[in-house]
Design a protein around this motif. Sequence first.
Motif, PDB file in Angstrom:
ATOM      1  N   GLY A 128       0.785  -1.222   0.000  1.00 27.41           N
ATOM      2  CA  GLY A 128       0.000   0.000   0.000  1.00 27.41           C
ATOM      3  C   GLY A 128       0.814   1.267   0.000  1.00 27.41           C
ATOM      4  O   GLY A 128       0.246   2.360   0.017  1.00 27.41           O
ATOM      5  N   THR A 129       2.137   1.163  -0.012  1.00 30.53           N
ATOM      6  CA  THR A 129       2.991   2.364   0.040  1.00 30.53           C
ATOM      7  C   THR A 129       3.458   2.808  -1.334  1.00 30.53           C
ATOM      8  O   THR A 129       4.290   3.712  -1.444  1.00 30.53           O
ATOM      9  CB  THR A 129       4.218   2.137   0.940  1.00 30.53           C
ATOM     10  N   GLY A 130       2.977   2.183  -2.390  1.00 28.94           N
ATOM     11  CA  GLY A 130       3.373   2.602  -3.727  1.00 28.94           C
ATOM     12  C   GLY A 130       3.083   4.079  -3.953  1.00 28.94           C
ATOM     13  O   GLY A 130       2.027   4.578  -3.564  1.00 28.94           O
ATOM     14  N   GLY A 131       4.021   4.786  -4.550  1.00 30.54           N
ATOM     15  CA  GLY A 131       3.833   6.212  -4.787  1.00 30.54           C
ATOM     16  C   GLY A 131       5.161   6.911  -4.961  1.00 30.54           C
ATOM     17  O   GLY A 131       6.232   6.286  -5.027  1.00 30.54           O
ATOM     18  N   SER A 132       5.094   8.230  -5.021  1.00 23.70           N
ATOM     19  CA  SER A 132       6.271   9.074  -5.200  1.00 23.70           C
ATOM     20  C   SER A 132       6.507   9.861  -3.918  1.00 23.70           C
ATOM     21  O   SER A 132       5.585  10.493  -3.390  1.00 23.70           O
ATOM     22  CB  SER A 132       6.050  10.014  -6.380  1.00 23.70           C
ATOM     23  N   TYR A 133       7.742   9.833  -3.426  1.00 26.95           N
ATOM     24  CA  TYR A 133       8.088  10.460  -2.150  1.00 26.95           C
ATOM     25  C   TYR A 133       9.157  11.525  -2.385  1.00 26.95           C
ATOM     26  O   TYR A 133      10.348  11.224  -2.457  1.00 26.95           O
ATOM     27  CB  TYR A 133       8.585   9.406  -1.156  1.00 26.95           C
ATOM     28  N   PRO A 134       8.743  12.785  -2.522  1.00 29.88           N
ATOM     29  CA  PRO A 134       9.722  13.861  -2.683  1.00 29.88           C
ATOM     30  C   PRO A 134      10.343  14.237  -1.350  1.00 29.88           C
ATOM     31  O   PRO A 134       9.661  14.300  -0.320  1.00 29.88           O
ATOM     32  CB  PRO A 134       8.885  15.016  -3.257  1.00 29.88           C
ATOM     33  N   MET A 135      11.633  14.497  -1.341  1.00 34.24           N
ATOM     34  CA  MET A 135      12.330  14.891  -0.121  1.00 34.24           C
ATOM     35  C   MET A 135      13.518  15.763  -0.473  1.00 34.24           C
ATOM     36  O   MET A 135      13.858  15.956  -1.644  1.00 34.24           O
ATOM     37  CB  MET A 135      12.744  13.660   0.696  1.00 34.24           C
TER      38      MET A 135
END
Length: 240
Positions: A128-135
């Motif tokens: 369920g953590t699929g996605g894009s993580y900007p940092m």
Amino acid sequence: TFTAAGFPASTFALGACVPALPVTISLNPGTGVLSGTPASGEGGSYACTVTASNGVAPNASQGFTLTIEQAPQITSANAANFLVGTNGSFTVTATGTPTPTLSIAGSLPSGVSFAPATGLISGTPAAGTGGSYPMSVTASHGVLPNAVQNFTLTVNEAPQITSANSATFTLNNLGSFTVTANGFPAASFAITGTLPTGVSFNPGTGVLSGTPTSAGTFPLTFEATNVAGSSAVQNFTLSV
């Protein structure tokens, strides 16, 4: 500036340094002034020996360390890809003297952590953590400016079809049903089987729609795929 006691006044000489001193740095033997403008990439510690002599033995020698500080620069890529359910790792790297300290600002997916001492981003992203993580990644060591890099961690997740496995349309009436799937990035769809006359399927949107002109039961198969490497298959029945 090197200084020495004794009479008459000393002159100074610099022995071989390890590693070799940059050519941009030089010693004036008469004044004892070590000076110059270090170039980019010459940061580091240089172990040398300096000698003072005035013709009266013995000469005076001293071990000397020149440290050239250099502002940090991040040298690793600004993006990485992980896969849900699979252990992944990526190392943030930076140059500079002294060795920079690394930090990140932003949210990591569940199951993934960051080790500032090594710059290692690692772990197994949870379902369920699929996605894009900007940092934002920062390298600092007290010599300004700090190095800051925008970084994106992309977590790919294989799709699962989340819509119902059947639908009912009415003869000679417009009907519509949307096939949906989770996962990241968004899935594209494919269909196998025979549709009733007047009904079509859009693989880009997952929409099954149209005005059927023939009644019956139509067994179909939907497949959802994305770049995560595996697909989801669902047996589906359209009743008219």
